[in-house]
Write a protein that holds these residues in place. Structure first.
Motif, PDB file in Angstrom:
ATOM      1  N   ALA A 213       0.828  -1.208   0.000  1.00 42.24           N
ATOM      2  CA  ALA A 213       0.000   0.000   0.000  1.00 42.24           C
ATOM      3  C   ALA A 213       0.863   1.259   0.000  1.00 42.24           C
ATOM      4  CB  ALA A 213      -0.919  -0.002   1.220  1.00 42.24           C
ATOM      5  N   THR A 214       1.923   1.261   0.806  1.00 46.74           N
ATOM      6  CA  THR A 214       2.823   2.415   0.831  1.00 46.74           C
ATOM      7  C   THR A 214       3.529   2.570  -0.510  1.00 46.74           C
ATOM      8  OG1 THR A 214       3.175   2.072   3.204  1.00 46.74           O
ATOM      9  CG2 THR A 214       4.746   3.490   2.081  1.00 46.74           C
ATOM     10  N   GLY A 215       3.786   1.444  -1.169  1.00 45.28           N
ATOM     11  CA  GLY A 215       4.364   1.506  -2.512  1.00 45.28           C
ATOM     12  C   GLY A 215       3.461   2.252  -3.481  1.00 45.28           C
ATOM     13  N   VAL A 216       2.144   2.018  -3.342  1.00 40.62           N
ATOM     14  CA  VAL A 216       1.178   2.739  -4.190  1.00 40.62           C
ATOM     15  C   VAL A 216       1.243   4.240  -3.908  1.00 40.62           C
ATOM     16  CG1 VAL A 216      -1.275   3.046  -4.680  1.00 40.62           C
ATOM     17  CG2 VAL A 216      -0.355   0.751  -4.395  1.00 40.62           C
ATOM     18  N   VAL A 217       1.330   4.602  -2.610  1.00 39.68           N
ATOM     19  CA  VAL A 217       1.416   6.017  -2.231  1.00 39.68           C
ATOM     20  C   VAL A 217       2.705   6.630  -2.778  1.00 39.68           C
ATOM     21  CG1 VAL A 217       1.472   7.636  -0.303  1.00 39.68           C
ATOM     22  CG2 VAL A 217       0.046   5.590  -0.164  1.00 39.68           C
ATOM     23  N   LEU A 218       3.798   5.875  -2.719  1.00 37.82           N
ATOM     24  CA  LEU A 218       5.073   6.361  -3.242  1.00 37.82           C
ATOM     25  C   LEU A 218       4.985   6.644  -4.740  1.00 37.82           C
ATOM     26  CD1 LEU A 218       8.050   7.013  -2.779  1.00 37.82           C
ATOM     27  CD2 LEU A 218       8.560   4.575  -3.107  1.00 37.82           C
ATOM     28  N   VAL A 219       4.321   5.756  -5.459  1.00 37.23           N
ATOM     29  CA  VAL A 219       4.117   5.968  -6.897  1.00 37.23           C
ATOM     30  C   VAL A 219       3.324   7.255  -7.125  1.00 37.23           C
ATOM     31  CG1 VAL A 219       2.961   5.081  -8.957  1.00 37.23           C
ATOM     32  CG2 VAL A 219       4.297   3.540  -7.516  1.00 37.23           C
ATOM     33  N   SER A 220       2.306   7.457  -6.279  1.00 34.03           N
ATOM     34  CA  SER A 220       1.494   8.671  -6.383  1.00 34.03           C
ATOM     35  C   SER A 220       2.352   9.911  -6.192  1.00 34.03           C
ATOM     36  CB  SER A 220       0.377   8.641  -5.335  1.00 34.03           C
ATOM     37  OG  SER A 220      -0.240   9.894  -5.211  1.00 34.03           O
ATOM     38  N   ALA A 221       3.249   9.864  -5.204  1.00 28.30           N
ATOM     39  CA  ALA A 221       4.108  11.014  -4.921  1.00 28.30           C
ATOM     40  C   ALA A 221       5.042  11.308  -6.087  1.00 28.30           C
ATOM     41  CB  ALA A 221       4.916  10.748  -3.651  1.00 28.30           C
ATOM     42  N   ILE A 222       5.632  10.251  -6.636  1.00 28.08           N
ATOM     43  CA  ILE A 222       6.577  10.428  -7.736  1.00 28.08           C
ATOM     44  C   ILE A 222       5.871  10.960  -8.986  1.00 28.08           C
ATOM     45  CG2 ILE A 222       8.150   9.217  -9.292  1.00 28.08           C
ATOM     46  CD1 ILE A 222       8.816   7.346  -6.939  1.00 28.08           C
ATOM     47  N   VAL A 223       4.683  10.368  -9.308  1.00 27.45           N
ATOM     48  CA  VAL A 223       3.924  10.809 -10.481  1.00 27.45           C
ATOM     49  C   VAL A 223       3.502  12.262 -10.331  1.00 27.45           C
ATOM     50  CG1 VAL A 223       1.758  10.502 -11.762  1.00 27.45           C
ATOM     51  CG2 VAL A 223       3.128   8.511 -11.123  1.00 27.45           C
ATOM     52  N   SER A 224       3.035  12.621  -9.119  1.00 30.01           N
ATOM     53  CA  SER A 224       2.579  13.988  -8.879  1.00 30.01           C
ATOM     54  C   SER A 224       3.722  14.995  -9.015  1.00 30.01           C
ATOM     55  CB  SER A 224       1.948  14.090  -7.487  1.00 30.01           C
ATOM     56  OG  SER A 224       1.559  15.399  -7.205  1.00 30.01           O
ATOM     57  N   LYS A 225       4.908  14.616  -8.496  1.00 25.20           N
ATOM     58  CA  LYS A 225       6.038  15.549  -8.508  1.00 25.20           C
ATOM     59  C   LYS A 225       6.651  15.686  -9.909  1.00 25.20           C
ATOM     60  CE  LYS A 225       9.982  16.889  -5.711  1.00 25.20           C
ATOM     61  NZ  LYS A 225       9.336  18.145  -5.304  1.00 25.20           N
ATOM     62  N   THR A 226       6.714  14.572 -10.652  1.00 24.95           N
ATOM     63  CA  THR A 226       7.388  14.611 -11.955  1.00 24.95           C
ATOM     64  C   THR A 226       6.460  14.983 -13.103  1.00 24.95           C
ATOM     65  OG1 THR A 226       7.030  12.228 -12.217  1.00 24.95           O
ATOM     66  CG2 THR A 226       9.117  12.935 -11.227  1.00 24.95           C
ATOM     67  N   ALA A 227       5.220  14.478 -13.082  1.00 23.18           N
ATOM     68  CA  ALA A 227       4.298  14.698 -14.201  1.00 23.18           C
ATOM     69  C   ALA A 227       3.202  15.705 -13.886  1.00 23.18           C
ATOM     70  CB  ALA A 227       3.662  13.363 -14.621  1.00 23.18           C
ATOM     71  N   GLY A 228       3.060  16.035 -12.599  1.00 22.85           N
ATOM     72  CA  GLY A 228       2.040  17.008 -12.225  1.00 22.85           C
ATOM     73  C   GLY A 228       0.618  16.472 -12.335  1.00 22.85           C
ATOM     74  N   ILE A 229       0.462  15.156 -12.316  1.00 27.56           N
ATOM     75  CA  ILE A 229      -0.866  14.532 -12.411  1.00 27.56           C
ATOM     76  C   ILE A 229      -1.356  14.205 -11.000  1.00 27.56           C
ATOM     77  CG2 ILE A 229      -2.200  12.600 -13.339  1.00 27.56           C
ATOM     78  CD1 ILE A 229      -0.086  12.330 -15.528  1.00 27.56           C
ATOM     79  N   GLY A 230      -2.525  14.677 -10.624  1.00 27.43           N
ATOM     80  CA  GLY A 230      -3.063  14.463  -9.282  1.00 27.43           C
ATOM     81  C   GLY A 230      -3.832  13.152  -9.159  1.00 27.43           C
ATOM     82  N   ILE A 231      -3.201  12.124  -8.603  1.00 18.07           N
ATOM     83  CA  ILE A 231      -3.868  10.818  -8.404  1.00 18.07           C
ATOM     84  C   ILE A 231      -3.895  10.466  -6.922  1.00 18.07           C
ATOM     85  CG2 ILE A 231      -3.302   9.939 -10.707  1.00 18.07           C
ATOM     86  CD1 ILE A 231      -0.977   8.408  -9.432  1.00 18.07           C
ATOM     87  N   ASP A 232      -3.761  11.467  -6.065  1.00 18.06           N
ATOM     88  CA  ASP A 232      -3.654  11.238  -4.620  1.00 18.06           C
ATOM     89  C   ASP A 232      -4.883  10.537  -4.058  1.00 18.06           C
ATOM     90  OD1 ASP A 232      -2.334  11.602  -2.078  1.00 18.06           O
ATOM     91  OD2 ASP A 232      -3.869  13.102  -1.642  1.00 18.06           O
ATOM     92  N   GLY A 233      -6.085  11.047  -4.412  1.00 15.57           N
ATOM     93  CA  GLY A 233      -7.315  10.439  -3.894  1.00 15.57           C
ATOM     94  C   GLY A 233      -7.475   9.004  -4.342  1.00 15.57           C
ATOM     95  N   TRP A 234      -7.140   8.738  -5.615  1.00 13.98           N
ATOM     96  CA  TRP A 234      -7.249   7.369  -6.141  1.00 13.98           C
ATOM     97  C   TRP A 234      -6.265   6.438  -5.436  1.00 13.98           C
ATOM     98  CZ3 TRP A 234     -11.309   6.181  -8.952  1.00 13.98           C
ATOM     99  CH2 TRP A 234     -11.960   7.204  -9.660  1.00 13.98           C
ATOM    100  N   CYS A 235      -5.062   6.942  -5.172  1.00 11.93           N
ATOM    101  CA  CYS A 235      -4.083   6.113  -4.466  1.00 11.93           C
ATOM    102  C   CYS A 235      -4.528   5.856  -3.023  1.00 11.93           C
ATOM    103  CB  CYS A 235      -2.715   6.792  -4.480  1.00 11.93           C
ATOM    104  SG  CYS A 235      -1.899   6.727  -6.086  1.00 11.93           S
ATOM    105  N   GLY A 236      -5.160   6.860  -2.402  1.00 13.22           N
ATOM    106  CA  GLY A 236      -5.703   6.646  -1.060  1.00 13.22           C
ATOM    107  C   GLY A 236      -6.761   5.562  -1.045  1.00 13.22           C
ATOM    108  N   ALA A 237      -7.600   5.544  -2.107  1.00 13.13           N
ATOM    109  CA  ALA A 237      -8.615   4.489  -2.219  1.00 13.13           C
ATOM    110  C   ALA A 237      -7.961   3.125  -2.404  1.00 13.13           C
ATOM    111  CB  ALA A 237      -9.549   4.788  -3.395  1.00 13.13           C
ATOM    112  N   ALA A 238      -6.885   3.090  -3.212  1.00 14.09           N
ATOM    113  CA  ALA A 238      -6.166   1.829  -3.423  1.00 14.09           C
ATOM    114  C   ALA A 238      -5.563   1.317  -2.115  1.00 14.09           C
ATOM    115  CB  ALA A 238      -5.076   2.018  -4.477  1.00 14.09           C
ATOM    116  N   VAL A 239      -5.023   2.244  -1.307  1.00 14.30           N
ATOM    117  CA  VAL A 239      -4.476   1.872  -0.002  1.00 14.30           C
ATOM    118  C   VAL A 239      -5.554   1.243   0.873  1.00 14.30           C
ATOM    119  CG1 VAL A 239      -3.537   2.780   2.163  1.00 14.30           C
ATOM    120  CG2 VAL A 239      -2.626   3.579  -0.023  1.00 14.30           C
TER     121      VAL A 239
END
Length: 389
Positions: free
Chosen positions: A176-202
């Motif tokens: 689950a933390t791996g999913v959150v880490l992916v969210s952080a990296i995607v958000s920082k590098t690509a500027g795509i907001g998937i935080d809520g979806w990653c929270g649901a995945a967690v």
């Protein structure tokens, strides 16, 4: 770390003893509390600074894990209490109850996190991930994998369903933390907001962990078949005695880890000396207690071993039953001959949820006996179920 702490605090405990089991449970519980509180504090700080609901959700997940470790630790302590007049079989099942409480905490937390994540999906907010937040998540994954490893290893050593469930929970947390880490990296590098979806995945990962943990602890509370290796070892010990011709009706009563009672029927020659055979049975019971660390009660079942007619009929019935289904077996076979017919009296063992009812099993065996062995034979059958899987 666990190995070092075990050498320091568990050096006086006898290997395989109830004291060792309790000590390992308390030690792993304390380590789990400390590590989870540190992870929760670090993630909460990272989640607050970045505004990430996924990281904050993971922080509360670790906080619930600390509570779960506390419940497990208390459960091991209470389960180690000695038997008393109101609980003559001990308090070992408290460990399973504590595991069930942990499962309920995990499921409740998953529901709350899913609700918060859905709100974040509907009303998204900007998230500012920092390098420090990403580093905290990466360290958390490594720590959780370590916790999963040592909980699994100790759980196998002391045969603890509660600790194996904790191991599954830790591994799920790492994923689950791996999913959150992916969210952080995607958000920082690509500027795509998937935080809520990653929270649901967690939250879904946590749901899965909670259900798995509940299954691990609920099954022994309800009653489940023993491990095949345990059954095989019991059979091997008993069959070492040449006077014992076979065993059946093996039942394992589980009153909690380290508090197991075994009962079985041992077939001995009906023509043998009853005092000698009784001594053999006593020795077999004592050997099971010493080697398997459990109580044992063996019922002595006399069987005909010198009547060639009865032995031939038994073999015929056995082969006939195996024609119906190879999973079936028979025992307690007796022959009662009369002037007009001969009764073949025996028990037949069938699996649970068998495709035929007990009445249908009796009927088909009766029909086959008359067809293949003769109409003068009448069957008197008791249908049994196997309690060993």
């Amino acid at each position: 770390m666990i190995k070092l702490l075990a050498k320091i605090f568990l050096k006086r405990q006898e290997a395989g003893s109830a004291g060792e089991r309790e000590a390992y449970g308390i030690l792993c519980g304390l380590v789990g509390i400390c590590l989870n509180l540190l992870l929760s504090a670090g993630k909460f700080l990272a989640g607050t600074l970045s505004g990430s609901i996924a990281i904050t959700a993971d922080a509360f997940n670790n906080l619930s894990d600390a509570g779960s470790s506390l419940v497990t630790m208390v459960g091991f302590k209470l389960a180690g209490a000695k038997p008393d007049s109101k609980h003559p079989f001990g308090h070992g099942r408290i460990e399973y109850v504590s595991g069930l409480i942990v499962s309920a905490i995990i499921l409740l937390m998953a529901f709350e996190l899913l609700k918060t994540s859905v709100e974040k999906i509907i009303h998204p907010e900007e998230v500012d991930f920092s390098f420090a937040a990403i580093l905290i998540l990466a360290v958390s994954i490594l720590v959780k994998l370590y916790m999963a490893f040592y909980n699994r290893r100790i759980g196998e050593r002391i045969r603890s369903a509660a600790m194996r469930a904790t191991s599954v929970d830790s591994f799920s947390d790492a994923a689950a933390t791996g999913v959150v880490l992916v969210s952080a990296i995607v958000s920082k590098t690509a500027g795509i907001g998937i935080d809520g979806w990653c929270g649901a995945a967690v939250s879904i990962f946590i749901f899965y962990a909670g259900i798995s943990a509940a299954r691990e602890t609920l099954n022994p509370l309800l009653g489940q078949p023993p491990e095949p290796e345990f059954v095989e070892e019991i059979e091997r010990i008993v069959m070492e005695y040449k006077e014992i011709r076979g065993i059946h009706d093996l039942i394992v009563h589980d009153y909690g880890p380290g508090r197991v009672m075994v009962s079985l029927h041992a077939e001995v020659s009906a023509q043998g000396d009853i005092l000698i055979l009784h001594d053999v049975i006593d020795n077999a019971e004592q050997k099971i207690r010493e080697k398997m660390k459990c109580e044992a009660v063996i019922h002595m079942d006399p069987v005909i071993t010198r009547d060639p007619v009865a032995l031939k009929l038994k073999q015929q019935v056995y082969e006939l039953v195996r024609q119906i289904d190879e999973k079936m077996s028979i025992h307690d076979f007796r022959v009662v001959a009369g002037p007009t017919h001969t009764n073949l009296i025996f028990d037949v063992v069938v699996p649970f949820r068998y495709r035929m009812s007990d009445e249908e099993v009796e009927k088909i065996i009766e029909i086959k006996v008359k067809e293949q062995m003769g109409t003068e034979y009448t069957t008197v059958i008791q249908v049994d179920k196997s309690y060993t899987g």
